[in-house]
Design an enzyme around this catalytic site. Structure first.
Site, PDB file in Angstrom:
ATOM      1  CD  GLU A 135      -2.336  -0.601   2.847  1.00  0.00           C
ATOM      2  OE1 GLU A 135      -2.339  -0.778   3.417  1.00  0.00           O
ATOM      3  OE2 GLU A 135      -3.016  -1.565   2.791  1.00  0.00           O
ATOM      4  CE  LYS A 138       5.745   4.737   6.842  1.00  0.00           C
ATOM      5  NZ  LYS A 138       5.505   6.201   7.267  1.00  0.00           N
ATOM      6  NE  ARG A 146      -2.854   4.127  12.676  1.00  0.00           N
ATOM      7  CZ  ARG A 146      -1.940   2.525  12.890  1.00  0.00           C
ATOM      8  NH1 ARG A 146      -0.603   2.963  13.062  1.00  0.00           N
ATOM      9  NH2 ARG A 146      -2.718   1.646  12.356  1.00  0.00           N
ATOM     10  CD  GLU A 179      -0.787   8.830   8.144  1.00  0.00           C
ATOM     11  OE1 GLU A 179      -1.679   7.973   8.859  1.00  0.00           O
ATOM     12  OE2 GLU A 179       0.234   9.758   8.653  1.00  0.00           O
ATOM     13  CD  GLU A 239       6.150   8.922   5.696  1.00  0.00           C
ATOM     14  OE1 GLU A 239       8.011   9.802   6.353  1.00  0.00           O
ATOM     15  OE2 GLU A 239       6.073   8.415   6.281  1.00  0.00           O
ATOM     16  CE  LYS A 267      -0.669  -1.634   5.664  1.00  0.00           C
ATOM     17  NZ  LYS A 267      -2.025  -1.055   6.211  1.00  0.00           N
ATOM     18  CE  LYS A 309       8.889   1.967  10.497  1.00  0.00           C
ATOM     19  NZ  LYS A 309       9.059   3.653  10.946  1.00  0.00           N
TER      20      LYS A 309
HETATM   21  P1  AMP Z   1       6.189   5.782  11.262  1.00  0.00           P
HETATM   22  O1  AMP Z   1       5.909   6.782  11.749  1.00  0.00           O
HETATM   23  O2  AMP Z   1       7.390   5.743  10.010  1.00  0.00           O
HETATM   24  O3  AMP Z   1       6.567   4.213  12.033  1.00  0.00           O
HETATM   25  O4  AMP Z   1       5.777   5.071   9.785  1.00  0.00           O
HETATM   26  C1  AMP Z   1       3.992   4.819  10.437  1.00  0.00           C
HETATM   27  C2  AMP Z   1       3.284   4.910  10.036  1.00  0.00           C
HETATM   28  O5  AMP Z   1       2.754   5.219   8.807  1.00  0.00           O
HETATM   29  C3  AMP Z   1       1.742   4.564  10.635  1.00  0.00           C
HETATM   30  O6  AMP Z   1       1.363   5.319  11.966  1.00  0.00           O
HETATM   31  C4  AMP Z   1       0.833   5.691  10.154  1.00  0.00           C
HETATM   32  O7  AMP Z   1       0.147   7.028  10.396  1.00  0.00           O
HETATM   33  C5  AMP Z   1       1.311   5.484   8.628  1.00  0.00           C
HETATM   34  N1  AMP Z   1       0.342   5.560   7.428  1.00  0.00           N
HETATM   35  C6  AMP Z   1       0.799   5.753   6.067  1.00  0.00           C
HETATM   36  N2  AMP Z   1       0.534   5.115   5.443  1.00  0.00           N
HETATM   37  C7  AMP Z   1      -0.038   3.950   5.995  1.00  0.00           C
HETATM   38  C8  AMP Z   1      -0.643   2.685   5.518  1.00  0.00           C
HETATM   39  N3  AMP Z   1      -1.250   2.240   4.127  1.00  0.00           N
HETATM   40  N4  AMP Z   1      -0.660   1.973   6.475  1.00  0.00           N
HETATM   41  C9  AMP Z   1      -0.708   1.991   7.636  1.00  0.00           C
HETATM   42  N5  AMP Z   1      -0.028   2.982   7.665  1.00  0.00           N
HETATM   43  C10 AMP Z   1      -0.105   3.850   7.342  1.00  0.00           C
END
Ligand code: AMP
Length: 668
Positions: free
Chosen positions: A308, A310, A315, A363, A462, A467, A486
């Site tokens: 997906e 990112k 969030r 998000e 990003e 998943k 990620k």
């Molecule tokens: P990080 O803050 O870098 O650890 O990345 C995780 C965060 O990415 C999550 O807490 C979400 O806020 C954000 N996010 C953005 N797109 C997605 C997605 N498709 N699935 C899950 N989280 C996402």
């Protein structure tokens, strides 16, 4: 005429630091069954934790106190727990105790009879408002012995102060604080002032607190457990049982509900009463960083997965309850509903008619409606947080939904992502530019994933979230799980991810930077020992505005000496120290073994830690608390990944061993 010292009931002799095997929860408690817990007992517990080092000893001290409260005054248990956490209610009620220094200084000046300027000067030289209050109380002789404070009365006063609004709120707060100071003994005033200032960190994190509660409960139920504390058998039992409490807390982070349930129905029955509920935010699932497509494929070992986009926003956990009330919560369970009236309005447009209630994971991203383009996170961060009037909104947001956790009174967290995603698609309708499902592709081929990653970056994301779909694909509340990986674009430039670090000290600026801090000492967080371990000094990446606003906000967190839970080398010698309060996103060229820094010490080398080379400040992570910073084991993981990148062995093995701890619950 007699002069009385402040309250000296027999709780003065309370000693919660006794070994649990020798501590009698009833006889040693110094207050009687049915009485309100004297605040002095809790203050002495905090002081004992401060005096002793080591996480296990802190848990033992806290557990001794909790066990006495469970036996003698169970109604005071919830308030005791909140006091330990320096909170007055669940996070999502957004009521914080951090009273500004102006009010606290005024209350102290009025109650000590000193000038405001003198009080400020003395606090600055002591570096701790709590110690200042304690010292001035010790010098005071009272004519009338004040009634001893109770935990319950102090908590109620804190809550009243935190919730005060309206006319003359400042002077009302000052009066209330003054009356607390008047009634307190020296040691009590130390912790009262620290709590009011929002600086009650005793070095006992929420994970340890839940363990202390579990330990106390096990001994409360079966006294013979007290003799076993410290043994392997008991450790094993404690780990298993505290998971029940942690799980209940992650699904339902509300002590007002959990503690009475624990006392009435027991640990084993918590899950029957404390579960996912629309209106109560749950701790979200988090992702594990990776260093490239190959790494992803190796980690997932043939499992089917989806990729997906990112999105780079904030969030948003969206809840709709049976009464059709909508709530929006942040990553940290703060209530953001007021910030997003536009989303609240939108919800009724997007739900299918058969949906009665839900919890949705999304998000929220800043969005340019005319060009239909995603805007950078910095644009989103300019949105007002409180009292937002929909007609004044200039920064539009689009929600990108990626998961559905609860639907029509049923929890979906134990279902696989493929099923949850299907229900998400059936239950919500997209509205262009306002509510979209996260762009995704179910891929398996390296080149296709690489292409999709580049596509995501062109679309202003990003990178990708990867998943698992079918096997081992449940929603792991509060975990940084390997089911979600990620893949950020940054990995292409060297280090797989940015780090989120905590400033614990600073160096005074020189030349152009005179008057602000010119450099900072940063730390990562070791969740095992609950310590902040130094990882680098940083002085680049800041604009002048960054430096002045960060310096100003950090000045509120100055402390006279490094906290007992900081790990650093004396040669680092910063000019000032801070209580952990902020999280900064930082990028670096690479990671190296350091004789000076202590990040991950003991994991790779017994004495050396890891440090960052050429660290650069990216941004303040307002959505993270210090305990959410990059962990020591993640730092080690990043170091090992990078080492294997350099030596070209793909890194899966090294990453796998160092990262195994990451599969544990990320919060606890
Ligand atoms: P990080 O803050 O870098 O650890 O990345 C995780 C965060 O990415 C999550 O807490 C979400 O806020 C954000 N996010 C953005 N797109 C997605 C997605 N498709 N699935 C899950 N989280 C996402």
């Amino acid at each position: 005429m007699f002069l009385f010292k402040p309250s000296t009931d027999n709780s003065d002799t309370y000693d919660p630091a006794k070994a649990t095997s020798k501590y009698n929860a009833v006889k040693d408690a110094v207050w009687k069954s049915g009485e309100k817990v004297p605040f002095l007992a809790l203050a002495k517990t905090f002081a004992a934790i401060e005096e002793h080092s080591g996480r296990l000893k802190s848990i033992e001290i806290m557990s001794n106190y909790f066990c006495s409260v469970m036996h003698l005054s169970p109604d005071d248990l919830v308030k005791s727990v909140y006091m330990c956490l320096n909170k007055v209610c669940p996070d999502y009620e957004n009521i914080e105790l951090g009273i500004g220094p102006g009010i606290l200084h005024k209350a102290l000046a009025e109650s000590t009879g000193k000038t405001l300027a003198q009080v400020k000067k003395d606090i600055a030289s002591l570096g701790d408002i709590g110690l200042y209050a304690e010292k001035s109380k010790s010098n005071q002789k009272l004519l009338v012995k004040p009634k001893p404070l109770t935990v319950s009365a102090v908590f109620d006063a804190f809550k009243t102060i935190a919730m005060m609004t309206g006319n003359q709120v400042q002077s009302k707060k000052v009066d209330k604080i003054k009356s607390l100071i008047t009634s307190s003994s020296p040691i009590e005033s130390r912790f009262i002032m620290r709590s009011l200032a929002g600086k009650m960190r005793i070095g006992l994190g929420e994970k340890s607190l839940l363990q202390a509660l579990t330990q106390a409960y096990l001994i409360f139920k079966d006294e013979s457990n007290a003799k076993l504390v410290g043994s392997d058998k008991f450790k094993e039992k404690l780990a298993k049982k505290s998971l029940l409490l942690q799980t209940a807390y992650c699904e339902c982070p509300n002590y007002d509900k959990i503690i009475p349930t624990l006392m009435e129905h027991g640990l084993e029955n918590l899950s029957k009463f404390c579960f996912l509920t629309p209106g109560i935010p749950l701790k979200p699932m988090l992702a594990h960083p990776t260093k490239g497509v190959q790494d992803v494929l190796e980690r997932l070992e043939g499992a089917k997965f989806t990729c997906e986009y990112k999105y780079d926003g904030e969030r948003a956990q969206i809840h709709l309850n049976d009464d059709k009330d909508t709530y929006i919560y942040s990553r940290n369970q703060e209530n953001n509903t007021e910030k997003y009236p536009d989303i609240v309005k939108l919800i009724h447009e997007i739900v299918s008619p058969n949906v009665t209630n839900f919890i949705l994971d999304c998000e929220a991203v800043a969005f340019d409606v005319s060009t239909k383009q995603i805007l950078p996170f910095q644009v989103l961060s300019t949105r007002k947080r409180k009292n937002v009037d929909e007609s004044e909104i200039t920064v539009r947001v689009c929600l990108f939904a990626f998961d559905l956790l609860y639907l029509n009174s049923e929890s979906l967290v134990t279902k696989d992502l493929s099923e949850r995603r299907e229900l998400l698609r059936q239950s919500f309708n997209e509205v262009e530019g306002k509510f979209m499902l996260a762009t995704s592709k179910d891929l398996s081929d390296v080149d296709a994933i690489q292409e999709f990653l580049e596509e995501s970056i062109k679309s202003k994301c990003e990178g990708l979230m990867i998943k698992t779909l079918h096997d081992d694909a449940t929603y792991e509340i509060a975990k940084r799980s390997r089911k979600w990986l990620k893949l950020k674009k940054d990995y292409l430039e060297g280090v797989g991810d940015t780090l989120d670090l905590v400033p614990i000290g600073a160096y005074l600026g020189k030349g152009k930077r005179t008057g602000v801090y010119g450099g900072f000492l940063l730390a990562c967080y070791d969740e095992e020992s609950e310590e902040f371990q130094s990882i680098c000094k940083i002085g680049t990446g800041f604009t002048d505005e960054d430096l002045s606003s960060l310096s100003a906000s950090l000045k509120e967190s100055l402390v006279a000496k490094p906290k007992s839970y900081f790990l650093f080398d004396d040669s680092l010698n910063p000019d000032v120290w801070f209580e952990p309060s902020q999280v900064w996103e930082v990028k670096c060229a690479d990671l190296s073994i350091s004789p000076v820094h202590r990040a991950g010490v003991g994991l790779l080398d017994d004495t050396k830690g890891i440090s960052l080379r050429f660290p650069r400040f990216i941004k303040l992570r307002e959505d993270k608390k210090p305990e959410d910073a990059t962990t020591a084991s993640q730092v080690v993981d990043m170091y090992r990944n990078q080492e294997s990148v350099k030596s070209g062995d793909g890194g899966a093995e090294a990453a796998g061993t160092a990262g195994s701890k990451e599969d544990e619950n990320d919060y606890y």
